[in-house]
Scaffold this motif. Structure first.
Motif, short mmCIF file in Angstrom:
data_model
loop_
_atom_site.label_atom_id
_atom_site.label_comp_id
_atom_site.label_asym_id
_atom_site.label_seq_id
_atom_site.Cartn_x
_atom_site.Cartn_y
_atom_site.Cartn_z
N GLU A 1 -10.81 2.19 -16.42
CA GLU A 1 -11.08 2.73 -15.09
C GLU A 1 -11.56 4.17 -15.22
N VAL A 2 -12.20 4.67 -14.18
CA VAL A 2 -12.64 6.06 -14.14
C VAL A 2 -11.40 6.94 -14.17
N TYR A 3 -11.48 8.05 -14.89
CA TYR A 3 -10.35 8.98 -14.98
C TYR A 3 -9.92 9.47 -13.60
N ASP A 4 -8.61 9.58 -13.41
CA ASP A 4 -8.10 10.22 -12.21
C ASP A 4 -8.06 11.72 -12.44
N ARG A 5 -7.68 12.49 -11.43
CA ARG A 5 -7.71 13.96 -11.53
C ARG A 5 -6.78 14.49 -12.62
N ALA A 6 -5.62 13.88 -12.80
CA ALA A 6 -4.68 14.35 -13.83
C ALA A 6 -5.26 14.16 -15.22
N HIS A 7 -5.88 13.00 -15.45
CA HIS A 7 -6.48 12.73 -16.76
C HIS A 7 -7.71 13.62 -16.96
N LEU A 8 -8.45 13.85 -15.89
CA LEU A 8 -9.62 14.72 -15.96
C LEU A 8 -9.20 16.14 -16.31
N ARG A 9 -8.09 16.61 -15.76
CA ARG A 9 -7.59 17.94 -16.10
C ARG A 9 -7.30 18.02 -17.60
N LYS A 10 -6.65 16.99 -18.14
CA LYS A 10 -6.34 16.98 -19.58
C LYS A 10 -7.62 17.00 -20.41
N LEU A 11 -8.63 16.29 -19.95
CA LEU A 11 -9.92 16.27 -20.65
C LEU A 11 -10.56 17.66 -20.63
N LEU A 12 -10.51 18.32 -19.49
CA LEU A 12 -11.09 19.65 -19.39
C LEU A 12 -10.26 20.68 -20.16
N GLU A 13 -8.98 20.43 -20.31
CA GLU A 13 -8.15 21.32 -21.15
C GLU A 13 -8.61 21.26 -22.60
N VAL A 14 -9.09 20.11 -23.05
CA VAL A 14 -9.64 19.99 -24.40
C VAL A 14 -10.85 20.91 -24.54
#
Length: 180
Positions: free
Chosen positions: A60-73
């Motif tokens: 599924e498309v990333y939710d906001r929490a997962h997207l935040r973790k991705l942007l933290e990378v």
């Protein structure tokens, strides 16, 4: 994961795709259900046996929490850089080929920083652009913005913009992000 026509999912190698159909086929005498995906960027139609969806890596498309973790990378420090070009290039190519967005985000981060400090070879420029595509597609899809706007968000994050200021506060899961 429930895959019904119209649902938006992400293919690990082709990016965002819409479920367009469920069909039955006879394979070696057995009825097999196939899911048809139409890739948004190219219009490519991919058929996958429903039983192998997880194995292929459809998600599924990333939710906001997962997207935040991705942007933290993207925000993290780069760590030690491989000095030998061929080894660095091979490692980055393998990360991009993995289809794992966290690894792709590392490549975008590291090559973006190298571009800004030392410059990139032509091959690294090409790899940087090809790594940006799936990352920007995911960010754009998750936030409901264009891929160009998503690249701006990624660049802002890579250049030190606060995730909280961009609307990614850890406790603000339903708020809309501010645009860079």
């Amino acid at each position: 994961m429930q895959l019904s026509p119209g649902k938006l999912v992400v293919h690990p190698h082709h990016g965002p795709a819409a479920v367009t159909n469920r069909t039955q086929r006879t394979v070696k005498g057995a009825e097999v259900t196939y899911i048809e995906l139409t890739v948004r960027s190219s219009g490519l139609v991919v058929s996958i046996p429903e039983s192998r969806v997880e194995e292929v890596g459809i998600r599924e498309v990333y939710d906001r929490a997962h997207l935040r973790k991705l942007l933290e990378v993207v925000q993290e420090s780069s760590g030690v850089e491989e000095k030998q070009w061929s080894r660095r290039m091979k490692a980055n190519q393998e990360k991009v080929a993995s289809g794992m967005l966290e690894q792709i985000a590392e490549v975008v981060r590291d090559l973006g920083r190298r571009r800004d400090t030392k410059g990139l070879s032509m091959a690294e420029k090409d790899l940087f652009r090809s790594a940006q595509v799936p990352l920007a597609a995911e960010v754009g899809l998750a936030l409901g913005i264009t891929e160009d706007e998503a690249v701006e968000v990624i660049d802002a994050v890579a250049n030190g913009a606060s995730l909280d200021e961009l609307g990614f506060a850890e406790d603000a899961s339903d708020s809309e992000p501010a645009m860079a």
